[in-house]
Design an enzyme around this catalytic site. Sequence first.
Site, PDB file in Angstrom:
ATOM      1  N   ASP A 190       0.818  -1.230   0.000  1.00 38.17           N
ATOM      2  CA  ASP A 190       0.000   0.000   0.000  1.00 38.17           C
ATOM      3  C   ASP A 190       0.846   1.272   0.000  1.00 38.17           C
ATOM      4  OD1 ASP A 190      -2.144  -1.621   0.088  1.00 38.17           O
ATOM      5  OD2 ASP A 190      -2.769  -1.140   2.136  1.00 38.17           O
ATOM      6  N   ARG A 235      -6.197   0.347   1.798  1.00 37.36           N
ATOM      7  CA  ARG A 235      -7.184   0.506   2.876  1.00 37.36           C
ATOM      8  C   ARG A 235      -7.323   1.962   3.289  1.00 37.36           C
ATOM      9  NH1 ARG A 235      -8.574  -3.711   6.112  1.00 37.36           N
ATOM     10  NH2 ARG A 235      -8.609  -2.298   7.878  1.00 37.36           N
ATOM     11  N   ARG A 345      -0.140  -9.333  -5.525  1.00 38.77           N
ATOM     12  CA  ARG A 345       0.891  -9.257  -4.483  1.00 38.77           C
ATOM     13  C   ARG A 345       1.643 -10.559  -4.225  1.00 38.77           C
ATOM     14  NH1 ARG A 345      -2.454  -8.829   1.248  1.00 38.77           N
ATOM     15  NH2 ARG A 345      -2.659 -11.054   1.477  1.00 38.77           N
TER      16      ARG A 345
END
Length: 420
Positions: A190, A235, A345
């Site tokens: 992220d 997120r 990922r």
Amino acid sequence: MQVTTLGEALYPSPLRYFVSDSLRLAERIIQRPDEKMTDNIAFELAGPREKLFFDAKNTRAGIVTCGGLSPGLNDVIRSLFLELHHAYGVSHVYGFQGGYRGLDPHLGKEPLLLTPELVDDVHKKGGTFLGTSRGPVDTAVAVQNLIDKQINILFVVGGDGTQRGGYELYKEAKRQNYPLAVVGVPKTIDNDIPFVSQTFGYLTAIEEAAKALDRAHVEARCVNNGISLVKLMGRNAGFIAAGATLASQEVNFILVPEVPFKLEGPNGFLAALKKRIQDRGHALVVVAEGAGQELLQNNTQLKDASGNIILNDIGQYLSTRIKTFFEDEDIPVHLRYMDPSYLIRSTRANAVDSVLCDLFARNAVHAAMAGKTGLIIGKMHDKYIHVPSELLASRKRVMETDGMLWHGVLASTGQPASFY
Ligand code: ATP
Ligand code: MG
């Protein structure tokens, strides 16, 4: 900003080049006319130190990987081991298995004693060969286990949760008067760790995500009124969605956690999507998993084993809303919702990320051998730095909506700055 050291460093280093302990890197290098530089935090530079706290021949180290997968985990484990083993001559390096549970002998498997043969080609594969998990470990039990195994250095490779866990282990060791160096290597695709301008795995993730976007674009373009909606990870921050959007250059709309949006109304997202479909006959929409959470009802606040809130599925919700909107408008569309999140990922790191992994890992070893503890390796203005772990909790890293990345994204999609 000085990090804690376990004591005076007395042993000469076997390495040949060194970074002075007194060098600092200022956080802010651009000064606004109205700003004072007095509150500018300055960090220790990472790198090999001339004197070591640990005597390599009597030193044992452990490595643990926790949280979600990120491309490059195996590269990090391998470089940690090789630097310890070949450069410093540490002969006992253990790989704790299955995340933090592996630190508790009652919960986890026995740690692996790493060897050059064992790590030889692990970087060619995705994932982590040590395994990972979410969920807590009893820090007193974990530290006792490290004491029993005579482990002096622990490398914790993981995201925000892992680094908080590392900080707890550091405090527990201190409480027990055990000189343990806990050094964190920050991991997250992220890219949202403060004081780390780029985490390893991020570039590989956007490269993979951009491939998915290119394919989703083909799907949308080949049918009449085709709409591809793609959900990507992120997120709290939309770095993956934004990076993949710029890499792909095919995205028409992108929704991220940093920019709240409205669906209805003349300036809302659905009206903009309708216009795009009427004008061009196809659209590619990207949504980051943390976007638009405020729109979702029945937010149950369920948590995962590590205490992270389980987000409601914005992709599924948007898909339903787009479908019913066009039905009500009597415009037939071909809508496809795709969720490649996990697929981006689990691949191995690309070349740029492999370089990052190696440098993060080797700098972590230098810090640990010098007796530094309770820190993570950060990266700022292209330099590797020592960041006290406790500082991480004081900041969140999100995309700046007045910054170059987000402006580039707006320019490449052509979407308005806001759907309000
Ligand atoms: P990512 O979010 O990128 O997957 P992460 O490291 O944040 O990575 P988590 O599952 O949140 O992943 O945490 C990893 C480990 O750290 C878990 O074993 C979790 O229990 C532990 N941990 C999280 N928060 C804390 C905390 N405040 N104190 C101690 N341990 C923690
Ligand atoms: Mg996390």
